[in-house]
Design a protein around this motif. Structure first.
Motif, PDB file in Angstrom:
ATOM      1  N   SER A 191       0.706  -1.267  -0.083  1.00  0.00           N
ATOM      2  CA  SER A 191      -0.104  -0.240  -0.224  1.00  0.00           C
ATOM      3  C   SER A 191       0.727   1.332   0.088  1.00  0.00           C
ATOM      4  O   SER A 191       0.292   2.268  -0.431  1.00  0.00           O
ATOM      5  N   LEU A 192       2.303   1.119   0.322  1.00  0.00           N
ATOM      6  CA  LEU A 192       3.173   2.243   0.448  1.00  0.00           C
ATOM      7  C   LEU A 192       3.911   2.655  -0.935  1.00  0.00           C
ATOM      8  O   LEU A 192       4.344   3.629  -1.028  1.00  0.00           O
ATOM      9  N   ALA A 193       3.754   1.660  -1.767  1.00  0.00           N
ATOM     10  CA  ALA A 193       4.472   1.952  -2.885  1.00  0.00           C
ATOM     11  C   ALA A 193       3.995   3.238  -3.817  1.00  0.00           C
ATOM     12  O   ALA A 193       2.408   3.525  -3.559  1.00  0.00           O
ATOM     13  N   PRO A 194       4.725   4.039  -4.432  1.00  0.00           N
ATOM     14  CA  PRO A 194       4.028   5.181  -4.895  1.00  0.00           C
ATOM     15  C   PRO A 194       2.697   5.108  -5.851  1.00  0.00           C
ATOM     16  O   PRO A 194       1.776   5.652  -5.789  1.00  0.00           O
ATOM     17  N   GLU A 195       2.872   4.007  -6.606  1.00  0.00           N
ATOM     18  CA  GLU A 195       1.637   3.741  -7.409  1.00  0.00           C
ATOM     19  C   GLU A 195       0.401   3.389  -6.642  1.00  0.00           C
ATOM     20  O   GLU A 195      -0.690   3.635  -7.273  1.00  0.00           O
ATOM     21  N   LYS A 196       0.786   2.806  -5.599  1.00  0.00           N
ATOM     22  CA  LYS A 196      -0.646   2.230  -4.765  1.00  0.00           C
ATOM     23  C   LYS A 196      -1.033   3.543  -3.932  1.00  0.00           C
ATOM     24  O   LYS A 196      -2.282   3.698  -3.613  1.00  0.00           O
ATOM     25  N   ARG A 197      -0.048   4.383  -3.495  1.00  0.00           N
ATOM     26  CA  ARG A 197      -0.425   5.662  -2.514  1.00  0.00           C
ATOM     27  C   ARG A 197      -1.476   6.310  -3.512  1.00  0.00           C
ATOM     28  O   ARG A 197      -2.223   7.300  -2.966  1.00  0.00           O
ATOM     29  N   LYS A 198      -1.122   6.511  -4.716  1.00  0.00           N
ATOM     30  CA  LYS A 198      -1.878   7.292  -5.653  1.00  0.00           C
ATOM     31  C   LYS A 198      -3.509   7.054  -5.850  1.00  0.00           C
ATOM     32  O   LYS A 198      -4.124   7.792  -6.204  1.00  0.00           O
ATOM     33  N   VAL A 199      -3.456   5.767  -5.287  1.00  0.00           N
ATOM     34  CA  VAL A 199      -4.952   5.293  -5.579  1.00  0.00           C
ATOM     35  C   VAL A 199      -6.078   5.840  -4.574  1.00  0.00           C
ATOM     36  O   VAL A 199      -6.991   6.035  -4.743  1.00  0.00           O
ATOM     37  N   ILE A 200      -5.519   6.365  -3.339  1.00  0.00           N
ATOM     38  CA  ILE A 200      -6.560   6.664  -2.449  1.00  0.00           C
ATOM     39  C   ILE A 200      -6.567   8.496  -2.654  1.00  0.00           C
ATOM     40  O   ILE A 200      -5.525   9.020  -2.853  1.00  0.00           O
ATOM     41  N   PRO A 201      -7.668   8.576  -2.912  1.00  0.00           N
ATOM     42  CA  PRO A 201      -8.038  10.229  -3.172  1.00  0.00           C
ATOM     43  C   PRO A 201      -7.463  11.253  -2.150  1.00  0.00           C
ATOM     44  O   PRO A 201      -7.612  10.759  -0.960  1.00  0.00           O
ATOM     45  N   THR A 202      -6.917  12.331  -2.696  1.00  0.00           N
ATOM     46  CA  THR A 202      -6.554  13.357  -1.542  1.00  0.00           C
ATOM     47  C   THR A 202      -7.837  14.464  -1.445  1.00  0.00           C
ATOM     48  O   THR A 202      -8.448  14.849  -2.236  1.00  0.00           O
ATOM     49  N   PRO A 203      -7.747  14.921  -0.150  1.00  0.00           N
ATOM     50  CA  PRO A 203      -8.576  16.055  -0.056  1.00  0.00           C
ATOM     51  C   PRO A 203      -8.506  17.186  -0.792  1.00  0.00           C
ATOM     52  O   PRO A 203      -7.304  17.453  -1.141  1.00  0.00           O
ATOM     53  N   SER A 204      -9.084  18.547  -0.575  1.00  0.00           N
ATOM     54  CA  SER A 204      -8.778  19.648  -1.391  1.00  0.00           C
ATOM     55  C   SER A 204      -7.714  20.438  -0.541  1.00  0.00           C
ATOM     56  O   SER A 204      -7.239  20.152   0.608  1.00  0.00           O
ATOM     57  N   VAL A 205      -7.053  21.303  -1.436  1.00  0.00           N
ATOM     58  CA  VAL A 205      -5.814  21.895  -0.989  1.00  0.00           C
ATOM     59  C   VAL A 205      -6.226  22.825   0.246  1.00  0.00           C
ATOM     60  O   VAL A 205      -5.385  22.892   1.329  1.00  0.00           O
ATOM     61  N   GLU A 206      -7.519  23.480   0.136  1.00  0.00           N
ATOM     62  CA  GLU A 206      -7.795  24.465   1.306  1.00  0.00           C
ATOM     63  C   GLU A 206      -8.072  23.497   2.632  1.00  0.00           C
ATOM     64  O   GLU A 206      -7.698  23.852   3.791  1.00  0.00           O
ATOM     65  N   THR A 207      -8.679  22.417   2.565  1.00  0.00           N
ATOM     66  CA  THR A 207      -8.766  21.508   3.725  1.00  0.00           C
ATOM     67  C   THR A 207      -7.438  21.188   4.187  1.00  0.00           C
ATOM     68  O   THR A 207      -7.245  21.236   5.585  1.00  0.00           O
ATOM     69  N   LEU A 208      -6.551  20.880   3.387  1.00  0.00           N
ATOM     70  CA  LEU A 208      -5.253  20.233   3.828  1.00  0.00           C
ATOM     71  C   LEU A 208      -4.717  21.424   4.469  1.00  0.00           C
ATOM     72  O   LEU A 208      -3.721  21.355   5.527  1.00  0.00           O
ATOM     73  N   LEU A 209      -4.635  22.632   3.822  1.00  0.00           N
ATOM     74  CA  LEU A 209      -3.899  23.825   4.481  1.00  0.00           C
ATOM     75  C   LEU A 209      -4.387  24.031   5.872  1.00  0.00           C
ATOM     76  O   LEU A 209      -3.549  24.292   6.796  1.00  0.00           O
ATOM     77  N   ASN A 210      -5.796  24.096   6.060  1.00  0.00           N
ATOM     78  CA  ASN A 210      -6.236  24.354   7.398  1.00  0.00           C
ATOM     79  C   ASN A 210      -5.512  23.160   8.369  1.00  0.00           C
ATOM     80  O   ASN A 210      -5.332  23.521   9.515  1.00  0.00           O
ATOM     81  N   CYS A 211      -5.721  21.865   7.907  1.00  0.00           N
ATOM     82  CA  CYS A 211      -5.173  20.943   8.779  1.00  0.00           C
ATOM     83  C   CYS A 211      -3.632  21.126   9.210  1.00  0.00           C
ATOM     84  O   CYS A 211      -3.385  20.624  10.185  1.00  0.00           O
ATOM     85  N   ILE A 212      -2.736  21.367   8.103  1.00  0.00           N
ATOM     86  CA  ILE A 212      -1.523  21.827   8.452  1.00  0.00           C
ATOM     87  C   ILE A 212      -1.444  22.889   9.587  1.00  0.00           C
ATOM     88  O   ILE A 212      -0.612  22.642  10.502  1.00  0.00           O
ATOM     89  N   LYS A 213      -2.206  23.971   9.359  1.00  0.00           N
ATOM     90  CA  LYS A 213      -2.405  24.743  10.610  1.00  0.00           C
ATOM     91  C   LYS A 213      -2.595  24.086  11.872  1.00  0.00           C
ATOM     92  O   LYS A 213      -1.841  24.274  13.114  1.00  0.00           O
ATOM     93  N   LYS A 214      -3.552  23.228  12.155  1.00  0.00           N
ATOM     94  CA  LYS A 214      -3.864  22.757  13.244  1.00  0.00           C
ATOM     95  C   LYS A 214      -2.945  21.623  13.625  1.00  0.00           C
ATOM     96  O   LYS A 214      -2.704  21.781  15.079  1.00  0.00           O
ATOM     97  N   ALA A 215      -2.238  20.854  12.652  1.00  0.00           N
ATOM     98  CA  ALA A 215      -1.183  20.064  13.348  1.00  0.00           C
ATOM     99  C   ALA A 215       0.060  20.829  13.624  1.00  0.00           C
ATOM    100  O   ALA A 215       0.780  20.379  14.679  1.00  0.00           O
ATOM    101  N   GLN A 216       0.358  22.068  13.370  1.00  0.00           N
ATOM    102  CA  GLN A 216       1.349  22.908  13.716  1.00  0.00           C
ATOM    103  C   GLN A 216       1.118  23.424  15.356  1.00  0.00           C
ATOM    104  O   GLN A 216       1.744  23.233  16.132  1.00  0.00           O
TER     105      GLN A 216
END
Length: 540
Positions: A191-216
């Motif tokens: 599941s960790l190989a690059p071609e397998k990691r790409k299979v799982i869809p990613t959230p929106s950029v806005e959502t990720l930036l907000n979560c980066i703020k919370k993680a910090q």
């Protein structure tokens, strides 16, 4: 504005002057240490006086290995770290699916399950997850980050259908007994190989930036002023650069690029030390050579104390890569003056790191100080430490293993003898090696006080001591979390101690770790975290 911190226990971690009466800072840097009245005369003009009221000030903690973007992602997914049975595991996922159903095209993602807490200690399989849903793909990562479990819909997306399918090298698809049908449990590159990691869809950029703020904010609450992400790919690199451009990074974040994109993202700058751009820098490369001990996928030279079900008594785990691939990766980094971080839990993986890095050094004849890092070094042997010192390899130890999984290591994974030598920090210290401590977040939260506690006590949750002779003093462990970690990042001239000219990165604690009982260290509270003179966390 100039600031003077005074009336506290200021531990500088500078051997020449361990304690300070007061500290003067300006424009994010430490100007002078000395007596408060002398600093007031020196400062001139407007000065803010900050009374520590007897509390303890230390240099800001430095994270030597974690995955802050993965922590950010966990804020969007189901936390299963506190689940204690398969039944609770299933019900927790069902509740999340009902209360927060994924949008079309999205998956139900979970993390942090620990099968060793379950009565049968078995991993949940697709048959368990199919009870949650057969329509929505479900992917749940193990606490180690090296094993995952999926439902039938997710297996279909990964391409693991029927009995005839390809698995990336260094990965394992566990199967239904007596067949080649996937049972839903995936190891390592499955599941960790690059071609397998790409299979799982990613959230929106806005959502990720907000979560980066919370993680910090989470990292800062543990006293950290520098964080790491050791799984940088092109998307993650772009995301952190975007956060930097938007001035949304409140602490320094050091990135290490995963193997297949390292040279694409990093150019030869003639030196391994690199500059931050608005608190983000891409420092080096990252690869992993084996899995996790608690998942029994770490690569050992001697068999596991208790082999996993279905394996023979000689089972030692397995590697993720062949020597020639590892050596070529090391050679390419050394030629380009790039530091490498290498995941090694088992001593056979450590052997491979040492063997291949030595060969790569011979091939390149590069004498630059590149400070390669052995990440985890859980079962590293005394003879390996000798070789590591000769090469200049820095071990970063995951000592929280003792608290969270020490009893399991003692009783099932490694057995008494090897379990008592897990993460041999004192052995590294006796060789005058630079070493650091980490928590591999999100495997465990970046609780630096707990890391300090575990390095000093080495006690499991049942009260068993694993390696009394490997205990560190409080001062030795504090240095591993500060000045040693700064050295690992080529930043010892800028961070890691409270000295003139260094960044004003501080953490304020409610108690002095040098004075409390060893058994009480874990109860110390972070009151405030200060990055370059600015408060980035303050306890309510």
């Amino acid at each position: 504005m100039k600031k003077i911190y005074f009336n506290g226990k200021i531990i500088t971690l500078n051997d020449k002057e361990l304690m300070a009466d007061a500290v003067l800072i300006e424009e994010g840097k430490i100007i002078k240490l000395g007596l408060k009245d002398d600093l007031l005369k020196l400062a001139e003009g407007e000065v803010e006086l900050i009374d520590l009221q007897g509390k303890t000030m230390l240099p800001g903690f430095i994270d030597s290995h974690s995955h802050i973007l993965a922590v950010a992602q966990t804020l969007m997914i189901v936390n299963l770290s506190e689940v204690n049975s398969k039944e609770e595991f299933i019900e927790t996922l069902k509740a999340s699916l009902k209360n927060n159903p994924p949008k079309d095209g999205e998956w139900l993602i979970g993390f942090g399950y620990d099968n060793t807490k379950y009565e049968d200690q078995e991993h949940p399989t697709k048959f368990d997850l199919d009870k949650v849903s057969t329509e929505v793909p479900i992917f749940v990562s193990h606490a180690s980050g090296h094993i995952s479990t999926t439902n039938s819909k997710a297996l279909e997306a990964f391409g693991y259908v029927g009995e005839d399918y390809e698995v990336p090298e260094g990965g394992v698809v566990r199967t239904v007994e007596g067949t080649n049908e996937p049972n839903g449990v995936l190891e390592e590159n499955a599941s960790l190989a690059p071609e397998k990691r790409k299979v799982i869809p990613t959230p929106s950029v806005e959502t990720l930036l907000n979560c980066i703020k919370k993680a910090q904010e989470i990292y800062a609450s543990y006293g950290l002023t520098t964080a790491q992400d050791a799984s940088i790919d092109e998307n993650f690199n772009g995301l952190l650069n975007l956060a930097a451009q938007k001035n949304e990074l409140i602490m320094d974040i050091v990135g290490h690029a995963v193997q297949h994109v390292t040279l694409k993202l990093l150019k030869n700058e003639g030196t391994p030390k690199r500059k931050y751009y608005n608190h983000y820098k891409l420092l080096g490369g990252k690869t992993w050579l084996d899995g996790s001990p608690q998942g029994k996928t770490a690569w050992l030279t001697k068999p596991y104390y208790e082999a996993p079900e279905g394996e023979n008594k000689d089972y030692c785990g397995y590697p993720t890569q062949e020597d020639d691939v590892v050596t070529e990766y090391f050679r390419s980094l050394i030629e380009n003056n790039i530091q490498v971080n290498v995941h090694c839990n088992g001593d056979a993986a450590s052997d491979q790191f040492i063997r291949c890095y030595k060969k790569a050094l011979e091939m390149t004849n590069n004498n630059m100080d590149l400070r390669p890092v052995m990440v985890h070094a859980q079962t590293v042997r005394e003879d390996q430490l000798d070789e590591m010192k000769e090469i200049g390899i820095i071990p970063t130890f995951f000592l929280d293993h003792i608290w969270f999984w020490g009893d399991y290591h003692y009783e099932s994974v490694l057995g008494p003898e090897r379990a008592c030598r897990i993460s041999p920090a004192k052995s590294a210290l006796k060789r005058n090696m630079n070493f650091t401590l980490h928590q591999d977040s999100p495997v465990k939260m970046p609780n630096q006080i707990l890391a300090l506690h575990n390095a000093v006590n080495r006690e499991t949750q049942s009260g068993r001591i694993l390696g009394e002779d490997q205990r560190l003093t409080v001062m030795e462990a504090l240095k591993a979390l500060t000045i040693n970690a700064a050295y690992q990042y080529f930043e010892e001239d800028e961070k890691g101690s409270i000295e003139e000219g260094k960044l004003a990165d501080f953490v304020i604690l409610d108690k002095n770790p040098l004075e409390v009982k060893a058994s009480e260290i874990k109860n110390i509270k972070v009151l405030e975290t200060i990055k370059e003179g600015n408060t980035i966390y303050k306890a309510k």
